[in-house]
Design a protein around this motif. Sequence first.
Motif, PDB file in Angstrom:
ATOM      1  N   ASP A 122      16.150 -16.599  -3.655  1.00 44.48           N
ATOM      2  CA  ASP A 122      17.271 -15.667  -3.828  1.00 44.48           C
ATOM      3  C   ASP A 122      17.179 -14.921  -5.157  1.00 44.48           C
ATOM      4  N   VAL A 123      16.916 -15.674  -6.225  1.00 43.81           N
ATOM      5  CA  VAL A 123      16.952 -15.078  -7.568  1.00 43.81           C
ATOM      6  C   VAL A 123      15.690 -15.442  -8.347  1.00 43.81           C
ATOM      7  N   GLN A 124      15.015 -14.427  -8.849  1.00 45.93           N
ATOM      8  CA  GLN A 124      13.850 -14.631  -9.703  1.00 45.93           C
ATOM      9  C   GLN A 124      14.180 -14.165 -11.117  1.00 45.93           C
ATOM     10  N   ILE A 125      14.010 -15.061 -12.081  1.00 47.36           N
ATOM     11  CA  ILE A 125      14.292 -14.739 -13.484  1.00 47.36           C
ATOM     12  C   ILE A 125      12.979 -14.565 -14.238  1.00 47.36           C
ATOM     13  N   ILE A 126      12.871 -13.444 -14.926  1.00 42.77           N
ATOM     14  CA  ILE A 126      11.688 -13.123 -15.726  1.00 42.77           C
ATOM     15  C   ILE A 126      12.141 -12.840 -17.152  1.00 42.77           C
ATOM     16  N   ALA A 127      11.344 -13.225 -18.108  1.00 36.78           N
ATOM     17  CA  ALA A 127      11.572 -12.838 -19.501  1.00 36.78           C
ATOM     18  C   ALA A 127      10.326 -12.116 -19.985  1.00 36.78           C
ATOM     19  N   LYS A 182      14.836 -11.887  -3.370  1.00 37.28           N
ATOM     20  CA  LYS A 182      15.923 -10.983  -2.989  1.00 37.28           C
ATOM     21  C   LYS A 182      16.459 -10.245  -4.221  1.00 37.28           C
ATOM     22  N   VAL A 183      16.801 -11.001  -5.252  1.00 43.35           N
ATOM     23  CA  VAL A 183      17.265 -10.396  -6.503  1.00 43.35           C
ATOM     24  C   VAL A 183      16.301 -10.790  -7.614  1.00 43.35           C
ATOM     25  N   THR A 184      15.817  -9.807  -8.333  1.00 45.17           N
ATOM     26  CA  THR A 184      14.909 -10.060  -9.452  1.00 45.17           C
ATOM     27  C   THR A 184      15.510  -9.467 -10.719  1.00 45.17           C
ATOM     28  N   LEU A 185      15.464 -10.234 -11.789  1.00 48.39           N
ATOM     29  CA  LEU A 185      15.963  -9.721 -13.067  1.00 48.39           C
ATOM     30  C   LEU A 185      14.957 -10.022 -14.161  1.00 48.39           C
ATOM     31  N   ILE A 186      14.882  -9.108 -15.104  1.00 50.95           N
ATOM     32  CA  ILE A 186      14.017  -9.316 -16.263  1.00 50.95           C
ATOM     33  C   ILE A 186      14.840  -9.182 -17.534  1.00 50.95           C
ATOM     34  N   ILE A 237      25.851 -11.362 -15.805  1.00 52.49           N
ATOM     35  CA  ILE A 237      24.662 -11.258 -14.950  1.00 52.49           C
ATOM     36  C   ILE A 237      24.857 -12.054 -13.667  1.00 52.49           C
ATOM     37  N   VAL A 238      25.434 -13.241 -13.775  1.00 49.29           N
ATOM     38  CA  VAL A 238      25.705 -14.054 -12.581  1.00 49.29           C
ATOM     39  C   VAL A 238      26.653 -13.313 -11.645  1.00 49.29           C
ATOM     40  N   HIS A 239      27.676 -12.699 -12.215  1.00 50.83           N
ATOM     41  CA  HIS A 239      28.620 -11.921 -11.404  1.00 50.83           C
ATOM     42  C   HIS A 239      27.903 -10.757 -10.716  1.00 50.83           C
ATOM     43  N   ILE A 243      27.244  -9.755  -6.646  1.00 48.09           N
ATOM     44  CA  ILE A 243      27.529  -8.446  -6.051  1.00 48.09           C
ATOM     45  C   ILE A 243      26.301  -7.906  -5.323  1.00 48.09           C
ATOM     46  N   LEU A 244      25.135  -8.014  -5.962  1.00 45.46           N
ATOM     47  CA  LEU A 244      23.901  -7.510  -5.344  1.00 45.46           C
ATOM     48  C   LEU A 244      23.582  -8.257  -4.054  1.00 45.46           C
ATOM     49  N   MET A 245      23.789  -9.556  -4.057  1.00 46.13           N
ATOM     50  CA  MET A 245      23.510 -10.347  -2.859  1.00 46.13           C
ATOM     51  C   MET A 245      24.463  -9.976  -1.724  1.00 46.13           C
TER      52      MET A 245
END
Length: 256
Positions: A122-127, A182-186, A237-239, A243-245
């Motif tokens: 569902d969620v991929q976290i990148i730094a 599904k959701v990716t954030l960097i 960001i969690v909120h 919303i995106l999902m």
Amino acid sequence: MEQDILRDISTIDLNNKVSVDNPVDYKGCMVLKKSTSARICTGRAGTRCKTIDYLRFRADHAVAQDAVWSYVDEKVVDDLGFVKVQTLVKDKEEYITRPDLGRCFSDKVINDIKQNCVNDIDVQIIAGDGLSSPAITSNLKEIYPMIVEGAKAKGYNIGTPIFVKYARVATMDKISEAINAKVTLILIGERPGLATGESMSCYIAYEASSKKPESQRTVISNIHKNGMPPVEAGAQIVHLIEILMKEKKSGIDLKL
């Protein structure tokens, strides 16, 4: 001798200092100073700024340059369990002069990501270090746990965290495509200014892809201790993930 040691001028809080000589409204100046990080109420010496203000400008410029040319403390990403990868960039100089290489990975790195990281999540976290390594070193250890715990509380499964060295924002697209997120954030270091060298941004997208325009990304910026605190940003960001999902879209298609 201790009295011979000069104080680091970049550590002086200018928001508590009015350099104008004999201001008509000192309290008003202080209100203005505390409302912005801009260089106001600095006064002058003849037609020029005062020496202390000039030196502080030079010091802050040096901090900004250091932010670009320094490196992320790898202990921070190691302690948080991030898998480390690198773009096609070979060194800092190439990172600055060839932004295109900072958006791409070698085939080997892509294959390693597919094999060593959880897929179909569902969620991929990148730094990524971006243009300010201190932004990641200073903020990641506070914001990352907040995002993970918050997303899990919402019932989303989280992918293997990935740290990208010499990263540009578009690396999120390549990683998203590789692991089918599904959701990716960097979380990436912003270009530093004269107010801070530790500001971080979060770019987030639904089904991020290199085939989609940049306008499909949503961004939260100015994340640092004197801007939006990392813990507060993590909650936002969690909120946003929620919303995106729900809406299954991001960027300009998303009406917030």
